[in-house]
Design an enzyme around this catalytic site. Sequence first.
Site, PDB file in Angstrom:
ATOM      1  N   GLY A   8       8.694  -1.781  -2.674  1.00 21.70           N
ATOM      2  CA  GLY A   8       7.307  -1.689  -3.155  1.00 21.70           C
ATOM      3  C   GLY A   8       6.968  -2.862  -4.062  1.00 21.70           C
ATOM      4  O   GLY A   8       6.216  -2.728  -5.022  1.00 21.70           O
ATOM      5  N   GLY A  11       3.213  -3.834  -4.883  1.00 19.24           N
ATOM      6  CA  GLY A  11       2.319  -2.801  -5.406  1.00 19.24           C
ATOM      7  C   GLY A  11       1.908  -3.045  -6.856  1.00 19.24           C
ATOM      8  O   GLY A  11       2.142  -4.115  -7.421  1.00 19.24           O
ATOM      9  N   GLN A  12       1.314  -2.004  -7.439  1.00 20.33           N
ATOM     10  CA  GLN A  12       0.757  -2.120  -8.795  1.00 20.33           C
ATOM     11  C   GLN A  12       1.819  -2.519  -9.822  1.00 20.33           C
ATOM     12  O   GLN A  12       1.615  -3.416 -10.622  1.00 20.33           O
ATOM     13  CB  GLN A  12       0.128  -0.771  -9.203  1.00 20.33           C
ATOM     14  CG  GLN A  12      -0.559  -0.811 -10.551  1.00 20.33           C
ATOM     15  CD  GLN A  12      -0.712   0.573 -11.190  1.00 20.33           C
ATOM     16  OE1 GLN A  12      -0.189   1.569 -10.674  1.00 20.33           O
ATOM     17  NE2 GLN A  12      -1.426   0.626 -12.289  1.00 20.33           N
ATOM     18  N   ILE A  35       6.187  -3.657   2.784  1.00 19.23           N
ATOM     19  CA  ILE A  35       5.914  -3.130   4.126  1.00 19.23           C
ATOM     20  C   ILE A  35       4.889  -4.028   4.806  1.00 19.23           C
ATOM     21  O   ILE A  35       4.062  -4.658   4.122  1.00 19.23           O
ATOM     22  CB  ILE A  35       5.404  -1.664   4.085  1.00 19.23           C
ATOM     23  CG1 ILE A  35       4.269  -1.499   3.073  1.00 19.23           C
ATOM     24  CG2 ILE A  35       6.530  -0.691   3.821  1.00 19.23           C
ATOM     25  CD1 ILE A  35       3.540  -0.171   3.172  1.00 19.23           C
ATOM     26  N   TYR A 143       1.528  15.158  -6.000  1.00 18.52           N
ATOM     27  CA  TYR A 143       2.063  14.008  -6.736  1.00 18.52           C
ATOM     28  C   TYR A 143       3.057  14.493  -7.802  1.00 18.52           C
ATOM     29  O   TYR A 143       4.189  14.017  -7.887  1.00 18.52           O
ATOM     30  CB  TYR A 143       0.891  13.257  -7.381  1.00 18.52           C
ATOM     31  CG  TYR A 143       1.267  12.044  -8.192  1.00 18.52           C
ATOM     32  CD1 TYR A 143       1.665  10.873  -7.562  1.00 18.52           C
ATOM     33  CD2 TYR A 143       1.199  12.068  -9.580  1.00 18.52           C
ATOM     34  CE1 TYR A 143       1.988   9.753  -8.299  1.00 18.52           C
ATOM     35  CE2 TYR A 143       1.513  10.942 -10.324  1.00 18.52           C
ATOM     36  CZ  TYR A 143       1.912   9.785  -9.680  1.00 18.52           C
ATOM     37  OH  TYR A 143       2.229   8.682 -10.416  1.00 18.52           O
ATOM     38  N   LYS A 147       7.130  14.229  -8.115  1.00 18.13           N
ATOM     39  CA  LYS A 147       7.761  13.571  -9.276  1.00 18.13           C
ATOM     40  C   LYS A 147       8.821  14.480  -9.916  1.00 18.13           C
ATOM     41  O   LYS A 147       9.893  14.010 -10.323  1.00 18.13           O
ATOM     42  CB  LYS A 147       6.712  13.152 -10.315  1.00 18.13           C
ATOM     43  CG  LYS A 147       5.813  12.002  -9.865  1.00 18.13           C
ATOM     44  CD  LYS A 147       6.607  10.759  -9.511  1.00 18.13           C
ATOM     45  CE  LYS A 147       5.737   9.552  -9.193  1.00 18.13           C
ATOM     46  NZ  LYS A 147       6.485   8.429  -8.612  1.00 18.13           N
TER      47      LYS A 147
HETATM   48  N1  SER Z   1      -1.327   6.624 -12.881  1.00 17.99           N
HETATM   49  C1  SER Z   1      -0.911   7.759 -12.101  1.00 17.99           C
HETATM   50  C2  SER Z   1      -2.052   8.372 -11.405  1.00 17.99           C
HETATM   51  O1  SER Z   1      -3.111   8.412 -11.978  1.00 17.99           O
HETATM   52  C3  SER Z   1      -0.264   8.786 -12.971  1.00 17.99           C
HETATM   53  O2  SER Z   1       1.054   8.460 -13.184  1.00 17.99           O
HETATM   54  O3  SER Z   1      -1.901   8.838 -10.326  1.00 17.99           O
END
Ligand code: SER
Length: 318
Positions: A8, A11-12, A35, A143, A147
């Site tokens: 990744g 990415g950010q 990717i 999400y 996690k």
């Molecule tokens: N920055 C993430 C989100 O907003 C949270 O960890 O999905």
Amino acid sequence: MKNILIIGATGQIGSELTMKLRELYGGANVVAGYIPGAEPKGELLESGPAEICDVTDGGQIAAIVKKYNIDTIYNLAALLSVVAEGKPLLAWKIGIGGLLSVLEVARENGCAVFTPSSIGAFGPESPADKTPQDTIQRPRTIYGISKVTTELLSDYYHNKYGVDTRSVRFPGLISYVAPPGGGTTDYAVDIYYSAVRGERFVCPIGAGTLMDMMYMPDALQAAVQLMEADPARLVHRNSFNIASMSFAPETIFACIKKYKPAFEMTFDVDPLKQANADSWPNSIDDTCAREEWGWNPTYDLDSMTVDMLDKLSKKLLG
Ligand code: SER
């Protein structure tokens, strides 16, 4: 000498972490995994090796690990909270299917693994203020569920197989480099773009909604510092609370307005983002990270705002 694979890498977080790790360990020793469709460009492409690396393809990860004699994997592949809620199966496939591929390769090849967790790993039953390191975690988003699973699986591989897994719970990350794309905390990045462009900001998160946030340089420092920490000092592993600032939309707006007096903000609350934000902590307690590996962030809201406005002005206005 560390040989690092970042999954990744475009990415950010990855686009900045890759550059930081290359400065620290040498460009040739840090492989940027990406990717197709998210190829590295510019500095990221020129400063070291890059390989196609799909986190769900264990064979591909293993081949890269062997080719470059990798000893440390930063596993940054993930969907952020809002995007994940629209594609829960894909979020699970990347977050947990991907993590299992990485952990298996790490077990077979003796690699250390860093996989971010998040403030989203907490839920509405977690204590909202100064959320402790060890407390109830019953998130309601895919999400957050992925996690929490990430934390448990990473600890499992450490306890059962001795894999050196370590992780932090990142707050909302703020940066002028790569946009976040699909998170609940993105407003705290978008607001700076509006301010610098001289536009009114329409905030999707309601007034009074507190969330933990962090400036990217501190987040990168946390990832590096934790992976360098003396394992004998680590009581916890997956994952450490880390914090540097907590604010609500009106507070970041007021801070920006000090430097951009004409800046204006209105609200148009997004129900999904608001529900996520309401179920996450107001602020988290990072005492364990401070004690076990010396976590000590540099930026507060004001110093971050000064730097963001400066860097974004140069980026957007030249
Ligand atoms: N920055 C993430 C989100 O907003 C949270 O960890 O999905």
